[in-house]
Design an enzyme around this catalytic site. Sequence first.
Site, PDB file in Angstrom:
ATOM      1  N   SER A   1       0.839  -1.200   0.000  1.00 54.75           N
ATOM      2  CA  SER A   1       0.000   0.000   0.000  1.00 54.75           C
ATOM      3  C   SER A   1       0.869   1.244   0.000  1.00 54.75           C
ATOM      4  CB  SER A   1      -0.906   0.014   1.236  1.00 54.75           C
ATOM      5  OG  SER A   1      -1.568   1.259   1.371  1.00 54.75           O
TER       6      SER A   1
ATOM      7  N   TYR B   1      -3.195  -0.831  10.231  1.00 52.89           N
ATOM      8  CA  TYR B   1      -3.147  -1.135   8.801  1.00 52.89           C
ATOM      9  C   TYR B   1      -1.814  -0.709   8.204  1.00 52.89           C
ATOM     10  CZ  TYR B   1      -4.356  -0.929   3.828  1.00 52.89           C
ATOM     11  OH  TYR B   1      -4.376  -1.093   2.469  1.00 52.89           O
TER      12      TYR B   1
END
Length: 685
Positions: free
Chosen positions: A562, A575
Amino acid sequence: MTQSIAPATTSAAAALIERSNRLGQDKKNTNYAGGNTSAKGTTIDPVTGENIELLWVKGSGGDLGTLTEQGLSTLRLDRMRALVDVYPGVDREDEMVAAFDYCLHGKGGAAPSIDTAMHGLVNANHVDHLHPDSGIAIATAKDGQELTAKIFGGKVAWVDWRRPGFQLGLDIARIKEENPQAVGCILGGHGITAWGDTSEESEANSLWIIDTAAAYIQEHGAPEPFGPVRPGFEALPEPERRARAAALAPTIRSLASNDKPMVGHFSDDERVLDFLSRRKLAPLAALGTSCPDHFLRTKVKPMVLDLPGTASIDEQLARLQELHAEYREDYQRYYESHKDENSPAMRGADPLIVLVPGVGMFSYGANKQTARVAGEFYLNAINVMRGAEALSTYTPISDAEKFRIEYWALEEAKLQRMPKPKSHAGRIALVTGAASGIGKAVAKRLAAEGACVVIADLDLAKAQDAAAELGDADVAVGVAANVADAQAVQAAIDDAVLAFGGLDLVVNNAGLSLSKSLLETTEADWDLQHDVMAKGSFLVSKAAAKVLIEQKLGGDIIYISSKNSVFAGPNNIAYSATKADQAHQVRLLAVELGEHGVRVNGINPDGVVRGSGIFASGWGANRAATYGVAEEDLGQFYANRTILKREVIPENIADAVYVLTGPELSRTTGLHIPVDSGVAAAFLR
């Protein structure tokens, strides 16, 4: 007056297609893409307006079970039969295949096959040439000619072995004329041919020959045609058998892929397991197959592990390596013994069929369908050997004759006409979290580029549904995979290996996200996200790496990380931390696995809202609240803050996976590619 052109499919041709489909869809009658059928009929010549006789015959390379009008060759019967007057003899009969092109009527349709003469020269309106196991059992029996007379009572003639071609067509036509009572013939070492005045009669005669042969074998055959069971070679219990198969498969695929990478198929059909348990296994397997369609798919003979199923895996792996070296040397001798100055180069010396007593059969091909069909053909060969040995002695055609067909100039030309494979053809990919969103888009792209795809997801039903959208089981399968559980991960890897023979490409995509601040993030939140993404990627990569290393074919591991692995955004500590973990796994594994030819790379997406399971499960609403926008505007919000001002969708990430795992970046490892439309704060430094 303008003459209208008659439709290509007349009633005779339509009946031919229907008959072909019925015959081809029943495996007792013929193997996949094996055999051919024909019909003769009258239509109007659009040039002269006169009636002409045509021959419709299944074209080269088609399959009877799925035959359509486009799979037929249509020839002028008068011109095709006129070739008898210019036939130059057996030594030059290959030239007749090119001559068939000058007999074609109209345009379109399939190229004429080598068996066209058989259909055109036989004086019958409808002709079937098939490869039934029961018929080939008689055709390969040592006393096949005598058995033919005994079983069929003169209604079926015997034709000595001859390589398919024009002369064989002349032979069968002569046999029919000399035996007016006959409804068909047994082709020595090869198959059967039947005929009739109507389509129904031809089909009935074909089925009568097949069923009569099968019934005779059943009634008069020896009870144990393969000899007694060999102690220790019996089938292992199913769970142990499949676990052993998964453990052996990577090494066996490595051996089968010494010359070029192969896709595999595993079968533990009870008929295979019975054959592998019997005393006659080794001598019969060494004789090889006989029907040309069989050995063109399976090579002249299989490689057989000569250890019991009770041997240790290490013992079996070591012996397989020894047998592979012997097999290659033996195949080289076979090639050198029979080649001449016109023979094509040797196509490879690796086995296409590997038999492991107690476990089953591994078959190989350039793609899954070819690998599966190769296994089906060898099962046909087992059935043939069983029938021949039950009545007599299995006696296939000689190796010299096999070589003449395997390295036939016409066969070589057919291979050269095959289209160039796609970039990922022959590669086996496993994508986690692939039932939706990014993973599904990646799986779809890889399948479109020729890869076999295993869709792994926590929800098995959704994984199977997603796989079905990509195609049948030769293209994709769905498996259950809780990536946070080591045993579940290993089971998914084993399922992939058993489905396609091995593994080449892994995409760590499974993930979830909880949008919370530091103070709101619980220990359970932290553990859940790290279990699925950091630990999950580690477990999948570890289990996959073992397969990749054993295969010795290199491979790719891709992490869908990400932008947040390098960008510090608000309210997503768990996350972002786990994505940073994934990003460093890429670098660590690239260093460790490089010596095995395994490349490890990552992709850093951002703002993939459309089709995303993560965003749909609450993450989107939380991120929208964080940024103060409506949830339906979140995708455009992410796009507006980028340099390119373009929304990122799952297909963009799939494109990056395609490029990273394709041939263009074959020297690239340890790389992270941003797919975020340009987020300056996440530029890699």
